[in-house]
Write an enzyme that holds these catalytic residues in place. Structure first.
Site, PDB file in Angstrom:
ATOM      1  CD  GLU A 255      26.313 -13.141  69.422  1.00 20.31           C
ATOM      2  OE1 GLU A 255      25.411 -13.079  68.966  1.00 20.31           O
ATOM      3  OE2 GLU A 255      25.798 -13.506  70.682  1.00 20.31           O
ATOM      4  CE  LYS A 257      23.754  -8.685  60.506  1.00 17.22           C
ATOM      5  NZ  LYS A 257      23.213  -9.063  58.349  1.00 17.22           N
ATOM      6  NE  ARG A 262      16.693 -14.153  63.080  1.00 18.53           N
ATOM      7  CZ  ARG A 262      16.571 -13.271  63.851  1.00 18.53           C
ATOM      8  NH1 ARG A 262      16.608 -11.530  63.008  1.00 18.53           N
ATOM      9  NH2 ARG A 262      16.371 -12.731  64.869  1.00 18.53           N
ATOM     10  NE  ARG A 277      15.533 -10.482  57.647  1.00 17.11           N
ATOM     11  CZ  ARG A 277      14.843 -10.201  57.879  1.00 17.11           C
ATOM     12  NH1 ARG A 277      12.631 -10.074  57.290  1.00 17.11           N
ATOM     13  NH2 ARG A 277      14.899  -8.833  58.230  1.00 17.11           N
ATOM     14  CD  GLU A 307      22.063 -15.471  59.025  1.00 25.15           C
ATOM     15  OE1 GLU A 307      21.100 -15.568  59.967  1.00 25.15           O
ATOM     16  OE2 GLU A 307      22.337 -14.992  58.160  1.00 25.15           O
ATOM     17  CG  PHE A 347      22.025 -15.347  66.246  1.00 25.30           C
ATOM     18  CD1 PHE A 347      20.580 -14.940  66.456  1.00 25.30           C
ATOM     19  CD2 PHE A 347      21.807 -15.649  65.432  1.00 25.30           C
ATOM     20  CE1 PHE A 347      19.966 -14.573  65.818  1.00 25.30           C
ATOM     21  CE2 PHE A 347      21.131 -15.671  64.042  1.00 25.30           C
ATOM     22  CZ  PHE A 347      20.055 -15.193  64.317  1.00 25.30           C
ATOM     23  NE  ARG A 424      14.557  -3.503  61.213  1.00 19.67           N
ATOM     24  CZ  ARG A 424      15.226  -4.034  60.455  1.00 19.67           C
ATOM     25  NH1 ARG A 424      16.766  -4.084  60.570  1.00 19.67           N
ATOM     26  NH2 ARG A 424      15.113  -4.758  59.135  1.00 19.67           N
ATOM     27  CE  LYS A 430      20.630  -4.006  59.992  1.00 16.09           C
ATOM     28  NZ  LYS A 430      20.357  -4.427  58.603  1.00 16.09           N
TER      29      LYS A 430
HETATM   30  P1  ATP Z   1      20.554  -7.050  56.438  1.00 23.27           P
HETATM   31  O1  ATP Z   1      19.536  -7.400  55.093  1.00 23.27           O
HETATM   32  O2  ATP Z   1      21.455  -6.842  56.609  1.00 23.27           O
HETATM   33  O3  ATP Z   1      21.143  -9.232  56.360  1.00 23.27           O
HETATM   34  P2  ATP Z   1      18.620  -8.093  57.867  1.00 23.27           P
HETATM   35  O4  ATP Z   1      16.928  -6.792  57.254  1.00 23.27           O
HETATM   36  O5  ATP Z   1      17.791  -9.406  57.718  1.00 23.27           O
HETATM   37  O6  ATP Z   1      19.474  -7.410  57.428  1.00 23.27           O
HETATM   38  P3  ATP Z   1      19.308  -7.105  60.631  1.00 23.27           P
HETATM   39  O7  ATP Z   1      18.146  -7.386  61.523  1.00 23.27           O
HETATM   40  O8  ATP Z   1      19.543  -6.354  59.762  1.00 23.27           O
HETATM   41  O9  ATP Z   1      18.101  -8.805  58.958  1.00 23.27           O
HETATM   42  O10 ATP Z   1      20.633  -7.679  60.818  1.00 23.27           O
HETATM   43  C1  ATP Z   1      20.489  -9.350  61.576  1.00 23.27           C
HETATM   44  C2  ATP Z   1      20.721  -9.970  60.696  1.00 23.27           C
HETATM   45  O11 ATP Z   1      21.560 -11.007  60.544  1.00 23.27           O
HETATM   46  C3  ATP Z   1      19.526 -11.397  61.441  1.00 23.27           C
HETATM   47  O12 ATP Z   1      18.553 -11.427  60.501  1.00 23.27           O
HETATM   48  C4  ATP Z   1      20.069 -12.525  61.718  1.00 23.27           C
HETATM   49  O13 ATP Z   1      20.182 -13.610  59.937  1.00 23.27           O
HETATM   50  C5  ATP Z   1      21.982 -11.992  61.069  1.00 23.27           C
HETATM   51  N1  ATP Z   1      22.761 -12.642  61.619  1.00 23.27           N
HETATM   52  C6  ATP Z   1      23.595 -13.288  61.559  1.00 23.27           C
HETATM   53  N2  ATP Z   1      25.151 -13.279  62.717  1.00 23.27           N
HETATM   54  C7  ATP Z   1      24.130 -13.084  63.353  1.00 23.27           C
HETATM   55  C8  ATP Z   1      24.050 -12.724  65.186  1.00 23.27           C
HETATM   56  N3  ATP Z   1      25.070 -13.457  65.761  1.00 23.27           N
HETATM   57  N4  ATP Z   1      23.057 -12.827  65.957  1.00 23.27           N
HETATM   58  C9  ATP Z   1      22.287 -12.136  64.961  1.00 23.27           C
HETATM   59  N5  ATP Z   1      22.013 -11.998  63.548  1.00 23.27           N
HETATM   60  C10 ATP Z   1      22.653 -12.459  62.941  1.00 23.27           C
END
Ligand code: ATP
Length: 592
Positions: A255, A257, A262, A277, A307, A347, A424, A430
């Site tokens: 998907e 990103k 979030r 978040r 998102e 999502f 996690r 990712k």
């Molecule tokens: P980063 O700092 O890279 O944003 P993070 O620590 O906030 O990472 P991660 O688990 O690394 O969070 O990445 C997931 C994040 O990506 C989710 O918290 C969400 O906000 C975002 N996101 C964007 N598109 C999607 C998607 N299609 N599915 C899930 N998460 C998504």
């Protein structure tokens, strides 16, 4: 229902002992003792109070009394002059200690003292927190003074610290869960079940209440509820489509990103709440997103994840995360909304009309998501493809970048692809551009200490000591010293923000061989761009995991200007992730 009383003195006694230890196991034992002594009808309150709160964070009620007001209340309750209190506070730096000391001198002459119960203290603090409008300051002071006049010196110490948000016993959520498992859940081995209840409710008080009243059986039946945010599932990271497909048994759903914020949307009829978040209510910041959920979600009750992304009004194109930051405000929300409108990319579906979906596999959740969401140009389901092909994945990745996304999230479609609340894991991986090309990568690190500045920086901080989070040990391990990338404004803002988190000595959860000039409670998270990760004899991040006696350090760190206020310290980059990044870097060097 029983409604037994618990004396506040019992809590104060436990706090005193907890404070005296830095060992997590001892802390847990002391907490177990306290929870066992606590009548079941007050257990939720005791749990909140022990963390310096009245409610779970998502409720958004804070006790927050200014120190000045606390001083006045103490003066009124004790008859001690305000300047005497202030003078002593200068010396101790702790309003709790000052209150205890001054009252101890005074109390010898007092004959009558009502016994304070936890229920009474809680109800009074709750009243204080909810008092608003004109005259609020006076009413709060009167309420606090009332409590203090019945309090023993030791009780006053903890009441004062609680109201000024300085309780800081260092009891993390995980310690409370351990203690609950031991006290009421049949042993620490059952902690996982209890933790799941916490992960799907974010409410330690409700969890405590259910374990205490109904035991493990109650916990097994614990349900997702609308308006109780579910702790977010998070992604691991890898740097090539081959590795990703390998890890996901040869096929996945990939998907976009999206690069926004979030949002967990909760709907019940016309009532909508959005949670961030870190599970704070952010509905007021996004009236447009609230409206989108109201109009485009075809269900009476639902919990969906999306998102929220800023879009260009002119072109409809997606804008980067930085633009969305204009929407983080309390005032001028409507103007910002016109200038920086948002779209929602849905999502996940976690709950729809009475059905908890968190234990369903991802394809079936997505299916229901699509049925529930009425798409239009402002609300869409996240764009995805199902693939087992490296080339296809790579192309879809390029397409996502082109469309203004950060990359891809590749998701498992296996039967076990449940929603791993609060974890996690490898169900989501990712794939971002910056891991691919250079050895440059941003990390989100926690400020745990600082060193005094010299020369131009005299009077402020010269460098900050930053740490990664060790999830297994629940500790913060230093990984770098950050001194560059700060504007003058940053320096000012940082010293203001950090001042609130200063602690007299290294917190027990912080692991460091360096002696900082100032220590902080691990709270503030900053985004940092590092050039390289190296083995380090000084820093203790992932100590011994690559080479015995060495930790990992991030070289040439720069502050990117992003304050990750959307992350708690426990959401920071983990030591395991740093190890992973180090390994990836080695591979890239090998490949070059
Ligand atoms: P980063 O700092 O890279 O944003 P993070 O620590 O906030 O990472 P991660 O688990 O690394 O969070 O990445 C997931 C994040 O990506 C989710 O918290 C969400 O906000 C975002 N996101 C964007 N598109 C999607 C998607 N299609 N599915 C899930 N998460 C998504």
């Amino acid at each position: 229902m029983e409604s037994a009383e618990l004396e506040y003195a019992v809590i104060a006694d436990a706090y005193e002992k907890i404070e005296a230890t830095t060992k997590r196991l001892e802390m847990t034992d002391l907490l177990v003792d306290l929870l066992k002594k606590t009548p079941k009808n007050v257990i939720a309150k005791v749990v909140y109070l022990t963390q310096g709160k009245l409610y779970p964070d998502f409720v958004g009620v804070e006790i927050g009394v200014a120190e000045k007001l606390a001083i006045k209340a103490l003066a009124r309750a004790s008859g001690i002059r305000q300047n005497v209190i202030e003078e002593d506070l200068q010396k101790t730096g702790d309003i709790g200690e000052t209150a205890q000391k001054l009252l101890a001198k005074k109390k010898q002459t007092t004959f009558f003292q009502k016994t304070l119960t936890v229920q009474h203290v809680y109800a009074t603090l709750d009243k204080m927190a909810k008092t608003t409008g004109s005259g609020a300051v006076d009413s709060k002071m009167a309420l606090l003074a009332g409590l203090l006049s019945d309090a023993s010196p030791r009780e006053a110490k903890y009441i004062m610290r609680t109201v000024t948000s300085k309780l800081r016993l260092g009891i993390a959520d995980m310690t409370v869960l351990d203690a609950l498992a031991i006290a009421y859940g049949g042993g620490k081995e059952n902690r996982e079940l209890i933790e799941r209840a916490y992960n799907i409710s974010s409410d330690l008080g409700r969890v405590a209440n259910v374990v205490a009243e109904k035991g493990l059986e109650g916990i097994k039946k614990f349900q997702v509820m609308v308006f109780e945010p579910i702790r977010p599932m998070l992604a691991e990271r890898l740097s090539s489509p081959e590795e990703i497909l390998d890890k996901l048994s040869g096929k996945c759903v990939a998907e976009y990103k999206y690069d926004g914020e979030r949002v967990q949307a909760h709907k019940k009829g016309n009532d909508i709440e959005l949670y961030s978040r870190r599970m704070e209510r952010i509905s007021d910041q996004y009236p447009d997103a609230v409206e989108l959920v109201r109009n485009n979600v075809n269900a009476e009750e639902a919990i969906l994840e999306a998102e929220c992304v800023a879009v260009d009004v002119e072109t409809g194109e997606l804008l980067p995360f930085q633009e969305l930051m204009h929407r983080r405000r309390k005032y001028g929300v409507n103007e910002a909304m016109q200038q920086y409108p948002v779209s929602l990319f849905m999502f996940d579906a976690l709950y729809v009309d009475g059905k908890d979906l968190t234990l369903d596999a991802y394809p079936s959740r997505r299916n229901l998501l699509q049925k529930t969401v009425k798409e239009n140009d402002r609300v869409k389901a996240a764009k995805q493809i199902k693939t087992g092909n490296v080339k296809e994945l790579e192309e879809f990745f390029e397409e996502a970048i082109e469309a203004g996304c950060e990359g891809l999230i590749c998701k498992s479609v296996g039967a076990d692809s449940v929603y791993q609340a609060g974890a996690r894991g490898w169900m989501w991986i990712k794939y971002k551009r910056d891991y691919k090309s250079e050895m440059k990568d941003t990390v989100d690190l926690v400020v745990v200490g600082a060193f005094h500045g010299r020369g131009k920086r005299a009077g402020t901080y010269g460098a900050l000591l930053l740490a990664a989070y060790n999830h297994e040990a629940d500790t913060f391990e230093t990984v770098t010293k950050l001194g560059t990338g700060f504007t003058d404004e940053d320096l000012k803002r940082l010293s203001e923000v950090l001042r609130n988190h200063i602690v007299p000595r290294k917190p027990s959860r912080v692991q460091s061989t360096l002696a900082a000039d100032v220590w902080f409670e691990p709270k503030v998270v900053l985004e940092v761009l590092g050039a390289e990760i190296t083995l380090s004899p000084i820093h203790v991040c992932a100590l011994d995991s690559i080479r015995k006696g060495s930790g990992l350090a991030i070289r040439f760190p720069r502050f990117t200007g992003k304050y990750r206020t959307d992350k708690t310290a426990e959401d920071a980059t983990t030591s395991t992730e740093v190890v992973e990044m180090y390994r990836n870097q080695l591979k890239q060097i090998g490949a070059a």
